[in-house]
Enzyme design. Structure first.
Site, PDB file in Angstrom:
ATOM      1  N   ILE A  83       0.855  -1.195   0.000  1.00 46.80           N
ATOM      2  CA  ILE A  83       0.000   0.000   0.000  1.00 46.80           C
ATOM      3  C   ILE A  83       0.885   1.237   0.000  1.00 46.80           C
ATOM      4  O   ILE A  83       1.806   1.349   0.814  1.00 46.80           O
ATOM      5  CB  ILE A  83      -0.924   0.039   1.239  1.00 46.80           C
ATOM      6  CG1 ILE A  83      -1.670  -1.282   1.413  1.00 46.80           C
ATOM      7  CG2 ILE A  83      -1.908   1.202   1.138  1.00 46.80           C
ATOM      8  CD1 ILE A  83      -2.491  -1.366   2.697  1.00 46.80           C
ATOM      9  N   GLY A 108       1.387   5.515   0.298  1.00 48.97           N
ATOM     10  CA  GLY A 108       0.779   6.673   0.968  1.00 48.97           C
ATOM     11  C   GLY A 108       0.174   6.341   2.314  1.00 48.97           C
ATOM     12  O   GLY A 108      -0.973   6.709   2.597  1.00 48.97           O
ATOM     13  N   SER A 127       1.277   7.239   5.456  1.00 46.90           N
ATOM     14  CA  SER A 127       1.646   8.071   6.610  1.00 46.90           C
ATOM     15  C   SER A 127       0.426   8.648   7.316  1.00 46.90           C
ATOM     16  O   SER A 127       0.496   9.026   8.494  1.00 46.90           O
ATOM     17  CB  SER A 127       2.583   9.205   6.182  1.00 46.90           C
ATOM     18  OG  SER A 127       1.952  10.049   5.239  1.00 46.90           O
ATOM     19  N   SER A 128      -0.717   8.708   6.613  1.00 54.35           N
ATOM     20  CA  SER A 128      -1.948   9.242   7.215  1.00 54.35           C
ATOM     21  C   SER A 128      -3.142   8.855   6.348  1.00 54.35           C
ATOM     22  O   SER A 128      -2.989   8.193   5.317  1.00 54.35           O
ATOM     23  CB  SER A 128      -1.867  10.779   7.338  1.00 54.35           C
ATOM     24  OG  SER A 128      -1.790  11.367   6.050  1.00 54.35           O
ATOM     25  N   GLY A 129      -4.319   9.275   6.776  1.00 58.53           N
ATOM     26  CA  GLY A 129      -5.527   9.143   5.955  1.00 58.53           C
ATOM     27  C   GLY A 129      -5.929   7.734   5.587  1.00 58.53           C
ATOM     28  O   GLY A 129      -5.807   6.789   6.367  1.00 58.53           O
ATOM     29  N   ASP A 139       8.758   6.026  -2.726  1.00 58.92           N
ATOM     30  CA  ASP A 139       8.352   7.282  -3.349  1.00 58.92           C
ATOM     31  C   ASP A 139       7.839   6.953  -4.739  1.00 58.92           C
ATOM     32  O   ASP A 139       8.605   6.495  -5.602  1.00 58.92           O
ATOM     33  CB  ASP A 139       9.560   8.226  -3.430  1.00 58.92           C
ATOM     34  CG  ASP A 139       9.224   9.571  -4.082  1.00 58.92           C
ATOM     35  OD1 ASP A 139       8.064   9.762  -4.496  1.00 58.92           O
ATOM     36  OD2 ASP A 139      10.128  10.427  -4.174  1.00 58.92           O
ATOM     37  N   SER A 198     -11.278   8.538  -7.541  1.00 62.82           N
ATOM     38  CA  SER A 198     -12.167   9.555  -6.965  1.00 62.82           C
ATOM     39  C   SER A 198     -13.393   9.670  -7.853  1.00 62.82           C
ATOM     40  O   SER A 198     -13.339   9.313  -9.039  1.00 62.82           O
ATOM     41  CB  SER A 198     -11.435  10.908  -6.918  1.00 62.82           C
ATOM     42  OG  SER A 198     -12.331  11.975  -6.673  1.00 62.82           O
ATOM     43  N   TYR A 232      -6.619  18.416 -10.836  1.00 69.08           N
ATOM     44  CA  TYR A 232      -6.777  17.204 -10.034  1.00 69.08           C
ATOM     45  C   TYR A 232      -7.725  16.227 -10.734  1.00 69.08           C
ATOM     46  O   TYR A 232      -7.428  15.030 -10.855  1.00 69.08           O
ATOM     47  CB  TYR A 232      -7.309  17.547  -8.649  1.00 69.08           C
ATOM     48  CG  TYR A 232      -7.570  16.335  -7.777  1.00 69.08           C
ATOM     49  CD1 TYR A 232      -6.509  15.636  -7.206  1.00 69.08           C
ATOM     50  CD2 TYR A 232      -8.864  15.863  -7.558  1.00 69.08           C
ATOM     51  CE1 TYR A 232      -6.731  14.510  -6.422  1.00 69.08           C
ATOM     52  CE2 TYR A 232      -9.092  14.739  -6.779  1.00 69.08           C
ATOM     53  CZ  TYR A 232      -8.031  14.073  -6.217  1.00 69.08           C
ATOM     54  OH  TYR A 232      -8.252  12.951  -5.448  1.00 69.08           O
TER      55      TYR A 232
END
Length: 324
Positions: free
Chosen positions: A18, A20, A22-24, A74, A151, A164
């Site tokens: 997975i 990203g 670090s949060s969310g 990254d 999204s 975006y």
């Protein structure tokens, strides 16, 4: 094969990478999968900056270094991706969750091309780098699942989200094309399409937008962004927004589904708005509806949001969550 507590053989856990985390949503999903009671997953939770791993470590607790490992990755660096995958035993990734992303809102005249390129480098090319590294082995093994955090803005554009939305449109087109080939190799691709999600990521994005230098655009557009879009977005997030944990819960359902869906919207309250896109091939219905909703019937829309908020408060329901 592993032995269960009953002595019966159980399947080895699937390796899930997975990005990203670090949060969310990434953090919430990594923890949910690592704490799976059936121990079906070995989670490789990655992030660009390992200096931000404490929040994940605190949330993972007893699963850390057992069912969950934290690694640096990254998505904007092929070398970083390759190094991370090579550190996994046999370079075997059963499930890839492409979650790392970058947001951008505001008048297009006020955004630099370098910033726009960064959005695409993270949201679109980040995904393609991951797929290029991981897909060949999935093809060789004739097995795998690629889960992409897209999204609803990958389906329809939204005011002041031009770049975006474009990056998410690119993600959706890439995945829709690739999914046809992937099926031949018994590989599933799933697009997770949340609506508004209440996270630190979103909060910081809107905080920075409120301070944006609007001197490069005209007075009417600047006024529209500050006095209409930002307050409107705040109301939408407050009323329709999901938590990262809720989106993660829906994503687990997709990952564990016997026949995973290609597209999955996590917020049922948002579905009628996305349906407009497919109801009229000319696209006019979608554009006219949004235009009138924002510029002509904003009072009705605000009243609708207030009603939804009231009904949610009485039922205690989260958008998109089914209750038994």
């Amino acid at each position: 094969m592993l032995k269960s507590t009953t002595g019966k053989p159980t399947m080895s856990p699937k390796t899930v990478v997975i990005t990203g985390c670090s949060s969310g949503i990434g953090l919430a999903l990594a923890v949910k999968l690592a704490k799976d009671q059936l121990k079906r997953f070995k989670v490789i939770a990655t992030m660009r900056d390992l200096g931000k791993k404490k929040q994940l470590e605190d949330a993972a607790r007893e699963t850390l270094d057992n069912m969950l490992e934290i690694k640096e990755l990254d998505v904007c660096s092929e070398d970083s991706i390759c190094k991370c995958v090579n550190s996994i035993p046999g370079q075997k990734v059963d499930i890839l969750v492409s979650n790392a992303g970058m947001g951008l809102i505001g008048p297009v005249e006020c955004q630099s091309l370098d910033t726009m390129k960064m959005v695409f480098d993270t949201n679109f090319f980040g995904l393609t780098r991951l797929v290029k590294e991981i897909l060949p082995d999935m093809k060789r093994r004739q097995k795998g699942h690629i889960v992409v955090m897209s999204s609803v803005m990958g389906i329809h554009g939204l005011l002041f989200n031009d770049v975006y939305a474009a990056s998410k449109f690119a993600v959706e087109g890439f995945c829709e094309s690739l999914a046809i080939q992937a099926l031949k190799f018994n590989i599933n691709i799933s697009l997770i399409e949340p609506g508004p999600v209440i996270t630190e990521f979103e909060a910081k994005l809107y905080e920075e937008a409120a301070k944006m230098d609007l001197s490069s655009t005209d007075e009417e557009t600047a006024k529209m962004f500050r006095q209409l879009y930002l307050p409107y977005s705040k109301k939408v997030f407050h009323t329709l927004g999901q938590t990262a944990e809720d989106v993660a819960e829906h994503t687990v359902k997709v990952i564990t589904a016997e026949k995973p869906p290609f597209r999955y919207q996590t917020n049922s309250l948002y579905t009628p708005l996305t349906t407009l896109k497919f109801a009229d091939p000319t696209g006019n219905l979608h554009l006219d509806t949004y235009y009138k909703m924002i510029f002509q019937h904003d009072r009705i829309f605000n009243a609708s949001l207030s009603l939804i908020k009231f009904l949610r408060g009485r039922s205690g329901n989260q958008p998109g969550r089914k209750h038994s």
